[in-house]
Design a protein around this motif. Sequence first.
Motif, PDB file in Angstrom:
ATOM      1  N   GLY A 169       0.779  -1.228   0.000  1.00  0.00           N
ATOM      2  CA  GLY A 169       0.000   0.000   0.000  1.00  0.00           C
ATOM      3  C   GLY A 169       0.812   1.279   0.000  1.00  0.00           C
ATOM      4  N   LEU A 170       2.130   1.194  -0.122  1.00  0.00           N
ATOM      5  CA  LEU A 170       2.959   2.404  -0.089  1.00  0.00           C
ATOM      6  C   LEU A 170       2.562   3.419  -1.155  1.00  0.00           C
ATOM      7  N   PRO A 171       2.350   3.011  -2.412  1.00  0.00           N
ATOM      8  CA  PRO A 171       1.954   4.025  -3.408  1.00  0.00           C
ATOM      9  C   PRO A 171       0.658   4.754  -3.029  1.00  0.00           C
ATOM     10  N   GLN A 172      -0.290   4.019  -2.456  1.00  0.00           N
ATOM     11  CA  GLN A 172      -1.560   4.649  -2.060  1.00  0.00           C
ATOM     12  C   GLN A 172      -1.357   5.597  -0.889  1.00  0.00           C
ATOM     13  N   ARG A 173      -0.539   5.201   0.072  1.00  0.00           N
ATOM     14  CA  ARG A 173      -0.304   6.063   1.241  1.00  0.00           C
ATOM     15  C   ARG A 173       0.444   7.333   0.839  1.00  0.00           C
ATOM     16  N   LEU A 174       1.323   7.232  -0.160  1.00  0.00           N
ATOM     17  CA  LEU A 174       2.062   8.410  -0.619  1.00  0.00           C
ATOM     18  C   LEU A 174       1.165   9.403  -1.353  1.00  0.00           C
ATOM     19  N   ARG A 175      -0.018   8.984  -1.754  1.00  0.00           N
ATOM     20  CA  ARG A 175      -0.967   9.882  -2.431  1.00  0.00           C
ATOM     21  C   ARG A 175      -1.548  10.918  -1.470  1.00  0.00           C
ATOM     22  N   THR A 176      -1.650  10.542  -0.202  1.00  0.00           N
ATOM     23  CA  THR A 176      -2.339  11.409   0.746  1.00  0.00           C
ATOM     24  C   THR A 176      -1.406  12.245   1.607  1.00  0.00           C
TER      25      THR A 176
ATOM     26  N   ILE B 245      10.631  -1.099 -10.317  1.00  0.00           N
ATOM     27  CA  ILE B 245      10.310  -0.617  -8.973  1.00  0.00           C
ATOM     28  C   ILE B 245      11.400   0.339  -8.503  1.00  0.00           C
ATOM     29  N   ALA B 246      12.650  -0.052  -8.698  1.00  0.00           N
ATOM     30  CA  ALA B 246      13.769   0.778  -8.254  1.00  0.00           C
ATOM     31  C   ALA B 246      13.760   2.145  -8.938  1.00  0.00           C
ATOM     32  N   ALA B 247      13.456   2.168 -10.228  1.00  0.00           N
ATOM     33  CA  ALA B 247      13.446   3.435 -10.970  1.00  0.00           C
ATOM     34  C   ALA B 247      12.360   4.371 -10.452  1.00  0.00           C
TER      35      ALA B 247
ATOM     36  N   LEU C 166       3.347   8.775 -11.540  1.00  0.00           N
ATOM     37  CA  LEU C 166       4.511   8.157 -10.919  1.00  0.00           C
ATOM     38  C   LEU C 166       4.079   7.112  -9.888  1.00  0.00           C
ATOM     39  N   LEU C 167       3.117   7.467  -9.074  1.00  0.00           N
ATOM     40  CA  LEU C 167       2.618   6.526  -8.069  1.00  0.00           C
ATOM     41  C   LEU C 167       1.907   5.349  -8.729  1.00  0.00           C
ATOM     42  N   ASP C 168       1.191   5.611  -9.822  1.00  0.00           N
ATOM     43  CA  ASP C 168       0.555   4.523 -10.573  1.00  0.00           C
ATOM     44  C   ASP C 168       1.606   3.581 -11.152  1.00  0.00           C
ATOM     45  N   ARG C 169       2.696   4.159 -11.654  1.00  0.00           N
ATOM     46  CA  ARG C 169       3.767   3.336 -12.224  1.00  0.00           C
ATOM     47  C   ARG C 169       4.406   2.475 -11.145  1.00  0.00           C
ATOM     48  N   LEU C 170       4.634   3.041  -9.962  1.00  0.00           N
ATOM     49  CA  LEU C 170       5.192   2.263  -8.859  1.00  0.00           C
ATOM     50  C   LEU C 170       4.245   1.136  -8.477  1.00  0.00           C
ATOM     51  N   HIS C 171       2.979   1.460  -8.350  1.00  0.00           N
ATOM     52  CA  HIS C 171       1.986   0.447  -7.986  1.00  0.00           C
ATOM     53  C   HIS C 171       1.952  -0.686  -9.009  1.00  0.00           C
ATOM     54  N   ALA C 172       1.912  -0.339 -10.287  1.00  0.00           N
ATOM     55  CA  ALA C 172       1.860  -1.356 -11.342  1.00  0.00           C
ATOM     56  C   ALA C 172       3.120  -2.218 -11.329  1.00  0.00           C
TER      57      ALA C 172
ATOM     58  N   ILE D 244       5.068  -2.882  -8.744  1.00  0.00           N
ATOM     59  CA  ILE D 244       5.004  -3.752  -7.565  1.00  0.00           C
ATOM     60  C   ILE D 244       4.061  -4.922  -7.838  1.00  0.00           C
ATOM     61  N   GLN D 245       2.902  -4.630  -8.419  1.00  0.00           N
ATOM     62  CA  GLN D 245       1.945  -5.702  -8.706  1.00  0.00           C
ATOM     63  C   GLN D 245       2.508  -6.713  -9.697  1.00  0.00           C
ATOM     64  N   SER D 246       3.197  -6.241 -10.724  1.00  0.00           N
ATOM     65  CA  SER D 246       3.806  -7.146 -11.709  1.00  0.00           C
ATOM     66  C   SER D 246       4.867  -8.026 -11.055  1.00  0.00           C
ATOM     67  N   ALA D 247       5.701  -7.418 -10.222  1.00  0.00           N
ATOM     68  CA  ALA D 247       6.743  -8.183  -9.542  1.00  0.00           C
ATOM     69  C   ALA D 247       6.134  -9.212  -8.608  1.00  0.00           C
ATOM     70  N   LEU D 248       5.099  -8.823  -7.862  1.00  0.00           N
ATOM     71  CA  LEU D 248       4.426  -9.765  -6.972  1.00  0.00           C
ATOM     72  C   LEU D 248       3.822 -10.917  -7.748  1.00  0.00           C
ATOM     73  N   HIS D 249       3.197 -10.616  -8.857  1.00  0.00           N
ATOM     74  CA  HIS D 249       2.595 -11.661  -9.677  1.00  0.00           C
ATOM     75  C   HIS D 249       3.655 -12.672 -10.127  1.00  0.00           C
ATOM     76  N   GLU D 250       4.772 -12.167 -10.601  1.00  0.00           N
ATOM     77  CA  GLU D 250       5.845 -13.076 -11.043  1.00  0.00           C
ATOM     78  C   GLU D 250       6.398 -13.885  -9.876  1.00  0.00           C
ATOM     79  N   LEU D 251       6.655 -13.232  -8.768  1.00  0.00           N
ATOM     80  CA  LEU D 251       7.210 -13.950  -7.616  1.00  0.00           C
ATOM     81  C   LEU D 251       6.215 -14.961  -7.056  1.00  0.00           C
ATOM     82  N   ASN D 252       4.939 -14.612  -7.046  1.00  0.00           N
ATOM     83  CA  ASN D 252       3.918 -15.564  -6.576  1.00  0.00           C
ATOM     84  C   ASN D 252       3.893 -16.832  -7.422  1.00  0.00           C
ATOM     85  N   SER D 253       4.198 -16.695  -8.699  1.00  0.00           N
ATOM     86  CA  SER D 253       4.126 -17.859  -9.585  1.00  0.00           C
ATOM     87  C   SER D 253       5.353 -18.747  -9.495  1.00  0.00           C
TER      88      SER D 253
END
Length: 117
Positions: free
Chosen positions: A44-51, A76-78, A98-104, A106-115
């Motif tokens: 949730g870091l990208p969402q928390r950084l929005r507020t 993610i690092a970039a 920028l926050l959307d890009r970070l979120h996306a 993170i989600q892509s990395a999680l998806h790959e790692l989960n698999s």
Amino acid sequence: MTLPLESLREFDIDAGLVYADGDQELYLEVLAMFHEQLTTEFAGLPQRLRTDITTDLARQAHTLKGSASSVGATHIAAAAQVIDQQIKEGKTSLEVELLDRLHASIQSALHELNSVL
């Protein structure tokens, strides 16, 4: 445990292995720890950084930058690098894209790692 490293498109495997001194088993352990961080500390870091940009959130963004770099999670690092820099420059709000890009990323990395973990 053998991880099909070539399936990890969100990761620069060569860069991650450099941090692990070429030790594939160590790299796999570090990837598992990074996965844990993404689902706990950075959840949730990208969402928390929005507020709001608190000292704690600034520290998390900086830590994410380093953690992502060490496993070769380049997207993610970039994004985290830009966020970290903007916070250091005193920005009080971050661009939604920028926050959307970070979120996306993170989600892509999680998806790959989960698999594969």
